[in-house]
Design a protein around this motif. Sequence first.
Motif, PDB file in Angstrom:
ATOM      1  N   UNK A 189       0.935  -1.327   0.075  1.00 53.04           N
ATOM      2  CA  UNK A 189      -0.094  -0.050  -0.162  1.00 53.04           C
ATOM      3  C   UNK A 189       1.017   1.188   0.074  1.00 53.04           C
ATOM      4  N   UNK A 190       1.962   1.194   0.943  1.00 54.83           N
ATOM      5  CA  UNK A 190       2.813   2.383   1.068  1.00 54.83           C
ATOM      6  C   UNK A 190       3.402   2.636  -0.519  1.00 54.83           C
ATOM      7  N   UNK A 191       3.887   1.613  -1.013  1.00 52.33           N
ATOM      8  CA  UNK A 191       4.469   1.822  -2.216  1.00 52.33           C
ATOM      9  C   UNK A 191       3.692   2.097  -3.229  1.00 52.33           C
ATOM     10  N   UNK A 192       2.465   1.554  -3.534  1.00 54.55           N
ATOM     11  CA  UNK A 192       1.390   2.105  -4.507  1.00 54.55           C
ATOM     12  C   UNK A 192       1.230   3.389  -4.325  1.00 54.55           C
ATOM     13  N   UNK A 193       1.035   3.624  -2.982  1.00 49.20           N
ATOM     14  CA  UNK A 193       0.593   5.413  -2.742  1.00 49.20           C
ATOM     15  C   UNK A 193       1.555   6.272  -3.176  1.00 49.20           C
ATOM     16  N   UNK A 194       2.686   5.870  -3.071  1.00 47.68           N
ATOM     17  CA  UNK A 194       3.805   6.472  -3.574  1.00 47.68           C
ATOM     18  C   UNK A 194       4.038   6.864  -4.957  1.00 47.68           C
ATOM     19  N   UNK A 195       4.088   5.446  -5.394  1.00 40.54           N
ATOM     20  CA  UNK A 195       4.616   5.370  -6.954  1.00 40.54           C
ATOM     21  C   UNK A 195       3.097   5.782  -7.783  1.00 40.54           C
ATOM     22  N   UNK A 196       2.227   5.306  -7.373  1.00 37.36           N
ATOM     23  CA  UNK A 196       1.146   5.647  -8.282  1.00 37.36           C
ATOM     24  C   UNK A 196       0.228   6.883  -8.084  1.00 37.36           C
ATOM     25  N   UNK A 197       0.048   7.268  -6.654  1.00 42.57           N
ATOM     26  CA  UNK A 197      -0.724   8.175  -6.296  1.00 42.57           C
ATOM     27  C   UNK A 197       0.008   9.325  -6.079  1.00 42.57           C
ATOM     28  N   UNK A 198       1.391   9.080  -6.056  1.00 37.75           N
ATOM     29  CA  UNK A 198       2.372  10.504  -5.632  1.00 37.75           C
ATOM     30  C   UNK A 198       2.143  11.030  -4.449  1.00 37.75           C
ATOM     31  N   UNK A 199       1.766  10.154  -3.310  1.00 41.10           N
ATOM     32  CA  UNK A 199       1.298  10.689  -2.124  1.00 41.10           C
ATOM     33  C   UNK A 199       2.135   9.831  -1.013  1.00 41.10           C
ATOM     34  N   UNK A 200       2.500  10.680  -0.026  1.00 37.51           N
ATOM     35  CA  UNK A 200       2.847  10.331   1.202  1.00 37.51           C
ATOM     36  C   UNK A 200       1.777  10.542   2.218  1.00 37.51           C
ATOM     37  N   UNK A 201       1.552   9.615   2.960  1.00 38.42           N
ATOM     38  CA  UNK A 201       0.478   9.535   3.963  1.00 38.42           C
ATOM     39  C   UNK A 201       0.632  10.782   4.969  1.00 38.42           C
ATOM     40  N   UNK A 202       1.616  10.678   5.730  1.00 35.92           N
ATOM     41  CA  UNK A 202       2.257  11.464   6.515  1.00 35.92           C
ATOM     42  C   UNK A 202       1.497  11.552   7.900  1.00 35.92           C
ATOM     43  N   UNK A 203       0.722  10.511   8.051  1.00 41.27           N
ATOM     44  CA  UNK A 203       0.209  10.273   9.560  1.00 41.27           C
ATOM     45  C   UNK A 203      -0.193   8.791   9.594  1.00 41.27           C
ATOM     46  N   UNK A 219      -7.213   5.368   5.921  1.00 38.68           N
ATOM     47  CA  UNK A 219      -8.107   6.597   6.365  1.00 38.68           C
ATOM     48  C   UNK A 219      -7.138   7.801   6.756  1.00 38.68           C
ATOM     49  N   UNK A 220      -7.879   8.683   6.851  1.00 41.00           N
ATOM     50  CA  UNK A 220      -7.278  10.029   7.485  1.00 41.00           C
ATOM     51  C   UNK A 220      -6.221  10.787   6.581  1.00 41.00           C
ATOM     52  N   UNK A 221      -6.526  11.098   5.649  1.00 41.90           N
ATOM     53  CA  UNK A 221      -5.594  11.633   4.547  1.00 41.90           C
ATOM     54  C   UNK A 221      -5.563  12.955   4.289  1.00 41.90           C
ATOM     55  N   UNK A 222      -5.972  13.744   5.185  1.00 44.79           N
ATOM     56  CA  UNK A 222      -6.149  15.232   5.006  1.00 44.79           C
ATOM     57  C   UNK A 222      -4.798  15.961   5.075  1.00 44.79           C
ATOM     58  N   UNK A 223      -3.701  15.324   5.476  1.00 52.07           N
ATOM     59  CA  UNK A 223      -2.362  15.671   5.702  1.00 52.07           C
ATOM     60  C   UNK A 223      -1.474  15.191   4.897  1.00 52.07           C
TER      61      UNK A 223
END
Length: 266
Positions: A189-203, A219-223
Amino acid sequence: KHAAKIRLDDVKGEQSREKDKADRATSEQVLDQRTRMILLQMINRGFVSEVHGAISTGKEANVYGAVAYPDLDGPPVQRAIKVYKTAILSFKDRERYITGEHRFKSGAEKGNSRKMVKLWAEKEFRNLRRIHAAGIKCPEPIQLKLHVLVMELLGDRKGYAYPRLRDAAISSEDAEEVWRSLYIQLLGIMRRMYQVCKLVHADLSEYNILYNDRQLYIIDVSQSVEHDHPRSLEFLRMDIKNTGDFFRREGVDTLSDRAVFDFVTA
Ligand code: ATP
Ligand code: MN
């Protein structure tokens, strides 16, 4: 047909006078006149049919259960409504997430707390859309109005929300194997979020991951920040450490944080 019912005492406002003081103090902070108007508007337009009690009351937001009938004669669906609080204080330390976000250069960063919460809700809505579109399990975002976000409820048909990973009861004989597979799931999930969504969850932690039936939900991705945010890698390291520590405490033989970082970013 499906008469719009508001079960939430707080929406009725005045009628909650007899309610427990502490409870009222929390809800009144959030369900001000404007919030009640937004909920009523959503009900009138059929996006939501019933608003239930709070699933969670927190510093920055309250989350309520709700029911909707998206198809006129179809079955009810469970929704979650996240209402961001317009309290200035708790948003002060969030500035570091917004500063450096090229998506949010509206000048709302400082001062105006109403604009601020609207911004956070918007950010969560857009991040959820992106994460959901990438096939990562998370609440499907449904509707956004100012500081009120309607999303899919992660829970059962009766409206009981899934537990946080922190509270998940994983006690079967193969618990060890389940924990291991959840850890691997999270790395993906973390990899996909980074590679595909270009996002870091950050919390990211066991508090912002829900669990059901061997599946993790984010969940909780406002930040959450774009990975070109100046501090995104710092936030990513924090996410990796927090989740790694949690799985280590559960007895999983994890990779080193360094190895996870390389896996996520490579
Ligand atoms: P605060 O920091 O003020 O506590 P928060 O920003 O952490 O609020 P969230 O983490 O998004 O808010 O939500 C709070 C809790 O509400 C979660 O821990 C989870 O238990 C529940 N929750 C949030 N969204 C959903 C959802 N879509 N389905 C089921 N439960 C949810
Ligand atoms: Mn949270």
